[in-house]
Design an enzyme around this catalytic site. Structure first.
Site, PDB file in Angstrom:
ATOM      1  N   ASP A  36       0.654  -1.203  -0.063  1.00 38.79           N
ATOM      2  CA  ASP A  36      -0.067   0.083   0.091  1.00 38.79           C
ATOM      3  C   ASP A  36       0.955   1.261  -0.056  1.00 38.79           C
ATOM      4  OD1 ASP A  36      -1.824   2.017   0.223  1.00 38.79           O
ATOM      5  OD2 ASP A  36      -2.781   0.991   2.086  1.00 38.79           O
ATOM      6  N   ASP A  54      -1.549  -1.061  -4.169  1.00 41.49           N
ATOM      7  CA  ASP A  54      -1.692  -0.022  -5.402  1.00 41.49           C
ATOM      8  C   ASP A  54      -0.270   0.141  -6.273  1.00 41.49           C
ATOM      9  OD1 ASP A  54      -0.019   1.706  -3.905  1.00 41.49           O
ATOM     10  OD2 ASP A  54      -1.779   2.455  -2.823  1.00 41.49           O
ATOM     11  N   ASP A  63     -19.870 -11.716 -21.412  1.00 41.77           N
ATOM     12  CA  ASP A  63     -18.900 -11.987 -22.669  1.00 41.77           C
ATOM     13  C   ASP A  63     -19.103 -11.026 -23.946  1.00 41.77           C
ATOM     14  OD1 ASP A  63     -17.378 -14.375 -23.010  1.00 41.77           O
ATOM     15  OD2 ASP A  63     -18.564 -14.538 -24.733  1.00 41.77           O
ATOM     16  N   ASP A 114      -5.560 -12.429 -20.511  1.00 44.57           N
ATOM     17  CA  ASP A 114      -6.663 -13.282 -19.765  1.00 44.57           C
ATOM     18  C   ASP A 114      -7.374 -14.221 -20.547  1.00 44.57           C
ATOM     19  OD1 ASP A 114      -7.675 -13.988 -17.161  1.00 44.57           O
ATOM     20  OD2 ASP A 114      -9.415 -12.960 -17.785  1.00 44.57           O
ATOM     21  N   GLU A 143      -3.212 -16.947 -21.397  1.00 43.38           N
ATOM     22  CA  GLU A 143      -3.838 -17.923 -20.325  1.00 43.38           C
ATOM     23  C   GLU A 143      -4.410 -19.006 -21.109  1.00 43.38           C
ATOM     24  OE1 GLU A 143      -6.565 -18.446 -16.169  1.00 43.38           O
ATOM     25  OE2 GLU A 143      -7.011 -17.024 -18.021  1.00 43.38           O
ATOM     26  N   ASP A 203      -4.330 -18.463  -9.293  1.00 49.31           N
ATOM     27  CA  ASP A 203      -5.421 -19.335  -9.662  1.00 49.31           C
ATOM     28  C   ASP A 203      -5.284 -20.799  -8.877  1.00 49.31           C
ATOM     29  OD1 ASP A 203      -7.168 -17.425 -10.747  1.00 49.31           O
ATOM     30  OD2 ASP A 203      -6.162 -17.704 -12.737  1.00 49.31           O
TER      31      ASP A 203
HETATM   32  C1  NOJ Z   1      -8.124 -16.213 -15.313  1.00 54.53           C
HETATM   33  C2  NOJ Z   1      -7.593 -15.324 -14.434  1.00 54.53           C
HETATM   34  O1  NOJ Z   1      -6.318 -15.710 -14.098  1.00 54.53           O
HETATM   35  C3  NOJ Z   1      -8.543 -15.506 -13.092  1.00 54.53           C
HETATM   36  O2  NOJ Z   1      -7.970 -15.194 -12.042  1.00 54.53           O
HETATM   37  C4  NOJ Z   1      -9.798 -14.517 -13.461  1.00 54.53           C
HETATM   38  O3  NOJ Z   1     -10.938 -14.835 -12.595  1.00 54.53           O
HETATM   39  C5  NOJ Z   1     -10.487 -15.285 -14.767  1.00 54.53           C
HETATM   40  N1  NOJ Z   1      -9.677 -15.555 -15.821  1.00 54.53           N
HETATM   41  C6  NOJ Z   1     -11.448 -14.309 -15.306  1.00 54.53           C
HETATM   42  O4  NOJ Z   1     -10.968 -13.232 -15.819  1.00 54.53           O
HETATM   43 CA    CA Z   2      -3.900   2.185  -1.579  1.00 54.25          CA
END
Ligand code: NOJ
Ligand code: CA
Ligand code: NOJ
Length: 714
Positions: free
Chosen positions: A45, A74, A221, A251, A279, A351
């Site tokens: 922070d 941040d 979407d 992403d 990803e 994740d």
């Molecule tokens: C994959 C990301 O890494 C994850 O953290 C996110 O919740 C989902 N995609 C949706 O954006």
């Molecule tokens: Ca802050």
């Protein structure tokens, strides 16, 4: 006069940084980088002033007990820790999606408040989130972060999530803004900015249509085939480039339209130098969409996170399976991925449970880190790994894998380890560009070699906690001589002695590899002929700038050839040359560098596109008969259309058939060109059937998106 010139230079430099991506950062080659993944809210922070902004008040938990609210980290906080990062040897940071996110609280199933502290619910992709920057959502804090990072030799990778906006059934119902101007939302979607399909579930996760066109976890979407959404998302990416972003982690690339992303990448590369990886979540190389994943990575210009290797790394180092698990993934992927050295490798991320939550064993963590930092691919370290950060609530999965950074101790073994191996990655090109081969293996020991021309790195890991192994019969490409452990015994490494052999197989004198150790031995050769290790991007049309990285290009400018055609040189140094894609017929070219004394390098592949790319949705009606396992593909007269290829990897597809027997596919094709194309059936047994008649023709729009529909010709 001199003062005036200096001032003009200063002004033009200032303008240049405002108007164009920062030159000199040469983001296109990331293979020498060590990436560090930061969950911005959970790092540091740096400014309490943005903790509870008025437009989204009440989403901040100062007690840090609700794991699904903002905790105060941040962009300023990251900026303040730049010296810590640089000292670790981090050369690139991947930050949470920084765009303006959901402003409201969406209670969870138990009524507890939740917020989009992770950044994956964008509402305005042209502004900076107020919790990360300032309550006016301006770019100031992002710009300051980029400047500080670049001053420390650190590149900035933006997590970019154009697949969706916010949740479609709560909160702001997907509302999307264009720099503050409301564009539309999911609930009253008169413009068709969103797809209105169910959530992806069950077998849908393996269905090519559903993964791309259905909804990911209730997130609205976005329909990128709509010209407004296409332009909006590309403009957002470009805005980040203008503000100095060096690369993008995209992403959910498996859930964005695959064909559309070729044009996204092309739009980014046409604007300037960048590095893109996405990803594509998959457990292993047996995943039903694994083949689609490497076809995408080989052609789109977008690399990916190496999930199959991630699974193997966790199995081997955390769950103690045999090293053959890793060895077979390395071998399999080497035969599938053209750009395997660009795959981004990792032990854990936001994740999945952190490594130490799966196995609370620092030695094993060090071994896994040593592996990703020396294996092929670009290593990415999840924030806090170097502080042994983990919280094991609920097995340590999301959100407990995102604790607040506990401190910034620069003396931990893990911190030192990253530093040493990052230094080696920058100094020995074998780690960045080299081949990877197994030299010796048993259940507990993995000895592998990285080799780029005469540069060699040999790595030996023994993960057995008590047993040392006698290593006999080990050969290496290291030249004869004695080698000390490059890690200076940080992980208990030992020296070796190499004798003379032949054919790149020099015998290593039998030695004992102690339990629980990692040894790294290296040799860097002197200058010889030009050697190319990297090209980026790997695909582009005439005019797109290409970074060629390697060694021994010399200080005097030489030439770069695409096939036999000379390219314009934009900059030249001994290790990096920037050239402009020449005007040549579309197709695959062998790119070479010739130094000023006429010595020619090895070649590297580059695909010259016909023109900039426009996403076009192709539909063919009534393509029958097909049976289970047969697919319709698109093929045509330019490289974007597969140059009339009839193979699974060469043609465009497979197409999608939510309304059988009609098939469609969004594909990125050259702007303004009149293309010729046909549809083919590739049967389950490989047999190819062409539709009859003459070729279809279509003139691709010069901007926006396109649509073309035809009947299958019998
Ligand atoms: C994959 C990301 O890494 C994850 O953290 C996110 O919740 C989902 N995609 C949706 O954006
Ligand atoms: Ca802050
Ligand atoms: C060969 C195919 O047989 C034909 O149908 C197709 O039109 C041409 N390739 C492309 O010109």
């Amino acid at each position: 006069m001199r003062i005036l010139t200096a001032r003009l230079v200063a002004i033009s430099l200032f303008l240049a940084t405002l108007l164009s991506p920062i030159s000199g950062t040469l983001a296109a080659d990331f293979k020498r980088e060590v990436i560090y993944q930061i969950i911005t809210d959970r790092f540091f922070d740096g400014s309490p002033a943005n903790n509870n902004p008025s437009q989204s008040s009440g989403l901040y938990d100062s007690t840090k007990t609700n794991w699904r609210m903002y905790w105060g980290g941040d962009l300023q906080g990251i900026q303040q820790k730049m010296a810590y990062l640089a000292g670790m040897g981090v050369t690139a940071i991947w930050i949470s999606p920084p765009v303006d996110n959901l402003n409201t609280n969406i209670p969870d199933g138990s009524g507890n408040p939740t917020a989009s502290y992770h950044g994956y619910q964008g509402r305005d992709f042209k502004r900076i989130e107020e919790h990360f920057g300032n309550p006016s959502n301006t770019w100031t804090d992002f710009d300051n972060l980029v400047t500080a990072a670049h001053q420390n030799g650190i590149k900035v990778i933006v997590d970019f999530a154009p697949n969706h906006t916010t949740q479609n059934n709560a909160g702001e119902f997907g509302a999307l803004y264009d720099n503050g101007v409301f564009l539309g939302n999911y609930t009253n979607d008169t413009n068709g900015y969103f797809h209105h399909n169910p959530n992806i579930s069950g077998g849908g996760w393996d269905d090519r249509y559903q993964v791309q066109y259905y909804t990911l976890f209730d997130l609205a979407d976005v329909n990128q085939e709509h010209a407004t959404m296409d332009a909006y998302m590309k403009a957002s990416a470009q805005l980040f480039q203008q503000h100095g972003a060096d690369g993008f982690r995209i992403d959910a690339i498996k859930h964005l339209g695959w064909g559309w992303q070729y044009s996204l990448a092309n739009s980014i590369y046409t604007y300037g130098d960048s590095f893109l990886f996405g990803e594509w979540f998959q457990g292993n190389t047996s995943d039903p969409l694994y083949h689609d994943s490497y076809k995408f990575a080989n052609k789109s210009g977008i690399s990916m996170l190496d999930f199959p290797l991630n699974t193997a790394i966790r199995n081997v180092f955390a769950s103690n399976t045999n090293f053959s698990t890793i060895d077979s993934v390395i071998t399999q992927e080497a035969s599938n991925f053209t750009w395997k050295e660009d795959l981004v490798t990792f032990i854990d991320n936001h994740d999945m449970a952190r490594f130490l939550s799966v196995n609370n064993n620092n030695n094993r963590l060090h071994q896994a880190m040593s592996f990703v930092l020396t294996a092929r691919g670009i290593p990415c370290i999840y924030y806090g790994t170097e502080q042994y950060l983990h919280n094991d609530t609920s097995g340590g999965t999301d959100p407990y894998n995102r604790p607040m950074m506990p401190g910034f101790d620069t003396t931990t073994t893990a911190y030192q380890l990253v530093n040493k191996l990052s230094t080696l990655r920058r100094n020995n090109p074998a780690l960045a560009y080299g081949s990877m081969g197994q030299r010796w293996m048993n259940n507990d020991v993995y000895i592998f070699e990285r080799k780029f021309f005469g540069n060699v790195v040999l790595v030996a890991i023994n993960k057995n906690e008590t047993t040392g192994y006698n290593i006999s019969g080990l050969n290496t490409a290291l030249p004869a001589g004695n080698y000390s452990d490059n890690l200076t015994a940080l992980l208990g490494g030992v020296p070796i002695s190499v004798g003379s052999g032949s054919g790149g197989n020099n015998p290593v004198a039998t030695f004992t590899l102690p339990a629980n150790t990692v040894s790294v031995w290296q040799f860097t050769e002197g200058a010889s002929t030009p050697q190319i290790g990297s090209i980026g991007p790997t695909v582009g049309q005439s005019g797109v700038k290409v970074t060629i990285a390697g060694r021994n290009f010399g200080s005097a400018t030489g030439t770069v050839k695409f096939g036999t055609t000379n390219a314009t040189i934009n900059s030249w140094s001994s290790t990096k040359v920037v050239a402009t894609t020449p005007t040549v017929t579309n197709g695959n070219y062998n790119v070479t560098v010739t130094n000023s004394s006429g010595q020619v390098s090895n070649g590297i592949q580059y695909t010259v596109l016909t023109a900039k790319l426009i996403p076009v949705t192709f539909t063919v009606y009534n393509a029958t008969p097909t049976q289970v396992g047969d697919y319709i593909f698109l093929t045509g007269n330019t490289v974007e259309l597969g140059s009339w290829s009839t193979t699974w990897d060469g043609a465009v597809g497979p197409m999608l058939t939510p309304n059988y027997p009609n098939w469609f596919l969004n594909a990125s094709v050259p702007a303004g060109q009149t293309i010729q194309f046909k549809f083919i059936k590739i049967a389950a047994n490989g047999a190819v059937t062409w539709e009859a008649g003459s070729n279809h023709t279509y003139t691709v729009p010069t901007s926006g998106t396109g649509f073309v529909s035809v009947n299958w010709q019998y």
